[in-house]
Design an enzyme around this catalytic site. Structure first.
Site, PDB file in Angstrom:
ATOM      1  N   LYS A   1       0.868  -1.191   0.000  1.00 40.27           N
ATOM      2  CA  LYS A   1       0.000   0.000   0.000  1.00 40.27           C
ATOM      3  C   LYS A   1       0.892   1.224   0.000  1.00 40.27           C
ATOM      4  O   LYS A   1       2.030   1.164   0.480  1.00 40.27           O
ATOM      5  CB  LYS A   1      -0.858   0.017   1.271  1.00 40.27           C
TER       6      LYS A   1
ATOM      7  N   ASP B   1      -6.939   4.538  -4.525  1.00 38.52           N
ATOM      8  CA  ASP B   1      -7.597   4.420  -3.223  1.00 38.52           C
ATOM      9  C   ASP B   1      -8.179   5.821  -2.973  1.00 38.52           C
ATOM     10  O   ASP B   1      -8.410   6.555  -3.950  1.00 38.52           O
ATOM     11  CB  ASP B   1      -6.587   4.011  -2.127  1.00 38.52           C
TER      12      ASP B   1
HETATM   13  P1  NDP Z   1     -12.739   8.198  -2.902  1.00 36.74           P
HETATM   14  O1  NDP Z   1     -11.668   9.198  -2.690  1.00 36.74           O
HETATM   15  O2  NDP Z   1     -13.295   7.992  -4.266  1.00 36.74           O
HETATM   16  O3  NDP Z   1     -13.987   8.535  -1.951  1.00 36.74           O
HETATM   17  C1  NDP Z   1     -13.841   8.593  -0.571  1.00 36.74           C
HETATM   18  C2  NDP Z   1     -15.182   8.978   0.039  1.00 36.74           C
HETATM   19  O4  NDP Z   1     -15.111   8.827   1.458  1.00 36.74           O
HETATM   20  C3  NDP Z   1     -15.551  10.439  -0.202  1.00 36.74           C
HETATM   21  O5  NDP Z   1     -16.939  10.571  -0.225  1.00 36.74           O
HETATM   22  C4  NDP Z   1     -14.940  11.128   1.006  1.00 36.74           C
HETATM   23  O6  NDP Z   1     -15.516  12.377   1.324  1.00 36.74           O
HETATM   24  C5  NDP Z   1     -15.199  10.110   2.101  1.00 36.74           C
HETATM   25  N1  NDP Z   1     -14.155  10.226   3.113  1.00 36.74           N
HETATM   26  C6  NDP Z   1     -12.826  10.022   2.944  1.00 36.74           C
HETATM   27  N2  NDP Z   1     -12.152  10.270   4.080  1.00 36.74           N
HETATM   28  C7  NDP Z   1     -13.085  10.623   4.976  1.00 36.74           C
HETATM   29  C8  NDP Z   1     -13.007  10.982   6.326  1.00 36.74           C
HETATM   30  N3  NDP Z   1     -11.844  11.026   6.988  1.00 36.74           N
HETATM   31  N4  NDP Z   1     -14.183  11.263   6.958  1.00 36.74           N
HETATM   32  C9  NDP Z   1     -15.370  11.233   6.297  1.00 36.74           C
HETATM   33  N5  NDP Z   1     -15.489  10.893   4.988  1.00 36.74           N
HETATM   34  C10 NDP Z   1     -14.360  10.594   4.356  1.00 36.74           C
HETATM   35  O7  NDP Z   1     -12.175   6.840  -2.292  1.00 36.74           O
HETATM   36  P2  NDP Z   1     -12.677   5.340  -2.546  1.00 36.74           P
HETATM   37  O8  NDP Z   1     -14.137   5.314  -2.767  1.00 36.74           O
HETATM   38  O9  NDP Z   1     -11.779   4.725  -3.536  1.00 36.74           O
HETATM   39  O10 NDP Z   1     -12.328   4.659  -1.133  1.00 36.74           O
HETATM   40  C11 NDP Z   1     -13.282   4.567  -0.072  1.00 36.74           C
HETATM   41  C12 NDP Z   1     -12.875   3.453   0.883  1.00 36.74           C
HETATM   42  O11 NDP Z   1     -12.829   2.213   0.181  1.00 36.74           O
HETATM   43  C13 NDP Z   1     -11.491   3.590   1.522  1.00 36.74           C
HETATM   44  O12 NDP Z   1     -11.538   3.016   2.816  1.00 36.74           O
HETATM   45  C14 NDP Z   1     -10.602   2.735   0.628  1.00 36.74           C
HETATM   46  O13 NDP Z   1      -9.441   2.307   1.295  1.00 36.74           O
HETATM   47  C15 NDP Z   1     -11.550   1.589   0.347  1.00 36.74           C
HETATM   48  N6  NDP Z   1     -11.279   0.765  -0.830  1.00 36.74           N
HETATM   49  C16 NDP Z   1     -11.140   1.310  -2.071  1.00 36.74           C
HETATM   50  C17 NDP Z   1     -10.931   0.502  -3.163  1.00 36.74           C
HETATM   51  C18 NDP Z   1     -10.848   1.044  -4.554  1.00 36.74           C
HETATM   52  O14 NDP Z   1     -10.758   0.238  -5.484  1.00 36.74           O
HETATM   53  N7  NDP Z   1     -10.889   2.348  -4.774  1.00 36.74           N
HETATM   54  C19 NDP Z   1     -10.799  -0.955  -3.008  1.00 36.74           C
HETATM   55  C20 NDP Z   1     -11.040  -1.443  -1.683  1.00 36.74           C
HETATM   56  C21 NDP Z   1     -11.245  -0.600  -0.643  1.00 36.74           C
HETATM   57  P3  NDP Z   1     -14.731  13.732   0.939  1.00 36.74           P
HETATM   58  O15 NDP Z   1     -14.732  13.790  -0.557  1.00 36.74           O
HETATM   59  O16 NDP Z   1     -15.524  14.797   1.593  1.00 36.74           O
HETATM   60  O17 NDP Z   1     -13.347  13.592   1.505  1.00 36.74           O
HETATM   61  O1  2IT Z   2      -7.896  -1.293  -0.706  1.00 40.02           O
HETATM   62  C1  2IT Z   2      -7.849  -1.801  -1.859  1.00 40.02           C
HETATM   63  O2  2IT Z   2      -8.021  -3.016  -2.040  1.00 40.02           O
HETATM   64  C2  2IT Z   2      -7.627  -0.905  -2.994  1.00 40.02           C
HETATM   65  N1  2IT Z   2      -7.530   0.305  -2.805  1.00 40.02           N
HETATM   66  C3  2IT Z   2      -7.487  -1.481  -4.387  1.00 40.02           C
HETATM   67  C4  2IT Z   2      -6.102  -2.022  -4.600  1.00 40.02           C
HETATM   68  C5  2IT Z   2      -5.781  -2.436  -6.011  1.00 40.02           C
HETATM   69  O3  2IT Z   2      -4.597  -2.749  -6.221  1.00 40.02           O
HETATM   70  O4  2IT Z   2      -6.647  -2.469  -6.887  1.00 40.02           O
END
Ligand code: NDP
Ligand code: 2IT
Length: 408
Positions: free
Chosen positions: A89, A129
């Protein structure tokens, strides 16, 4: 003792220590010519099953501890997918909010000018992420290509569809989380059809979790961002959310300006909105013990984590004591990284699959993860406990490979 060789080979001590941790500074200039210096990290945690694989997070809260916990989760999540990927990561305390495309580009170029030497399709393969989506992956890939003079598609995943990306990768994490819910409900002779659902966040994972939940007949009535929550009893208008978040990059408060029936509550607690299915898809520790009690009291029957570790340990205990279906992130959100591995497969064979085929692979992978977690939990005397099932399944896979490869 069931696996004495794990103790003999000191697997716990080795598995808890990242193989390598990289910390570096990232200098860049904003549009006014002012210089900024951020700190970036890449934790290459475990490569027993394949090249290090995991996302990059850009958020001001990022420090080494966050990247290490995410990397540790990633090792076992990636093992659960059944695909040949190790765990890593990375990220930076850079805050992309309010920055122009040109500023984000200069930051990504500066970061990659240092990071490229640690990457490679057989070495370490980052993706997105929080704060890192297709725009950032584009700038990172462009700079990697330039400094290495190699069109090495498989070095990053989450790429655009016309330059090596996989169909359904953008949707994969959210869709996968909902496929996991579907499996948990099926195991209880139930389904998502007609269920009221709430989803925290409104980023990549949240948007596509909402989309698949709606496709499977659920009604999504609330979502959020870090500023507040929107509640729309008619059902969230996903096209409007996509326009606000994916196109205009605005705050979710804009939703209620467009939809007069919807309510925006600044700093509101989404877990107080009554629902049957809750999908935390924003960030770690966003769902506490008290939130979990509120959810259970109001009739919530299933929780699946699109985010990484969104539920605190107290919250998990509340769900488990109440006997509701609870899918931990390392199982429920593994669809994103699994589809990244499918993107790597397509890159390696210089192929490009259809959306339908890729989504069908994703659905099959999620069903397998569910089955493995379910059966392992039963085997270890913890029927229905997906935390035990996921942890043991992932741990056994990585540990057995480590034993086989000797003391390295
Ligand atoms: P994005 O940046 O696309 O979206 C994040 C969302 O969560 C936004 O709505 C943001 O609001 C909100 N957010 C982030 N930090 C905070 C905080 N500290 N408090 C409140 N709201 C918060 O990220 P992703 O959708 O990609 O990721 C979301 C989650 O999913 C994370 O935990 C990530 O690790 C996990 N994840 C992502 C994957 C991927 O493929 N992208 C895969 C597996 C897990 P704002 O815009 O206001 O900050
Ligand atoms: O938390 C996760 O699994 C991710 N942000 C996606 C990682 C990836 O390599 O697609």
């Amino acid at each position: 003792m069931k696996y004495p060789e794990f103790a003999e080979h000191k697997i716990i001590q080795r598995i808890c220590e990242p193989e390598r941790q990289i910390i570096f500074r990232v200098p860049w200039q904003d549009d006014s010519g002012e210089t900024h210096i951020n700190r970036a990290f890449r934790v290459e945690f475990n490569s027993a099953l394949g090249p290090y694989k995991g996302g990059m997070r850009f958020h001001p809260s990022v420090y080494l501890g966050i990247i290490k916990f995410l990397g540790f989760e990633q090792v076992f999540k990636n093992a659960l997918t059944g695909l040949p990927i190790g765990g890593g990561k990375g990220g930076s305390d850079f805050d992309p909010k309010g920055r122009s495309d040109a500023e984000v580009m200069r930051f990504c170029q500066s970061l990659m000018t240092e990071l490229y030497r640690h990457l490679g399709e057989y070495t370490d393969v980052p993706a997105g992420d929080i704060g890192v989506g297709q725009r950032e992956i584009g700038y990172l890939f462009g700079q990697y290509k330039r400094v290495t003079n190699r069109y090495e598609s498989g070095v990053l995943t989450g790429k655009g569809l016309n330059w090596g990306g996989s169909r359904a990768r953008r949707e994969a994490t959210g869709y996968g989380t909902v496929f996991f819910v579907q499996e948990m409900l099926k195991a209880r002779s139930d389904s998502l059809d007609g269920k009221t659902c709430i989803v925290s966040g409104s980023g990549n994972v949240a948007i596509y979790a909402m989309e698949k939940a709606m496709q499977l007949g659920a009604k999504v009535v609330a979502c959020s961002d870090s500023g507040g929550i929107v509640v729309d009893k008619q059902g969230i208008d996903l096209d409007l959310i996509k326009q606000i978040k994916e196109v205009e990059r605005r705050r979710i408060s804009a939703y209620s300006e467009e939809k007069k029936d919807a309510r925006y509550i600044e700093d509101g607690n989404i877990w107080h909105v009554p629902c049957e299915v809750a999908l935390p898809c924003a960030t770690e520790n966003e769902l506490t013990g008290n939130d979990a009690k509120k959810l259970v009291d109001q009739g919530c029957m299933a929780v699946a984590e699109g985010a990484n570790m969104p539920t605190t340990p107290e919250g998990i205990r509340v769900f488990q004591d109440a006997g509701i279906a609870y899918g931990p992130g390392k199982a429920a959100n593994a669809g994103g990284v699994a589809t990244s591995a499918l993107e790597m497969q397509q890159n390696a064979s210089r192929d490009s699959w259809t959306f339908e085929y890729t989504e069908a692979r994703l659905e099959e992978i999620m069903a397998n993860i569910h089955l493995n977690c379910y059966e392992t939990a039963r085997e270890f005397g913890a029927s229905g406990n997906y935390v035990v099932g996921a942890n043991i399944t992932g741990f056994l896979k990585v540990s057995k490979a480590m034993v086989a490869m000797g003391l390295i």
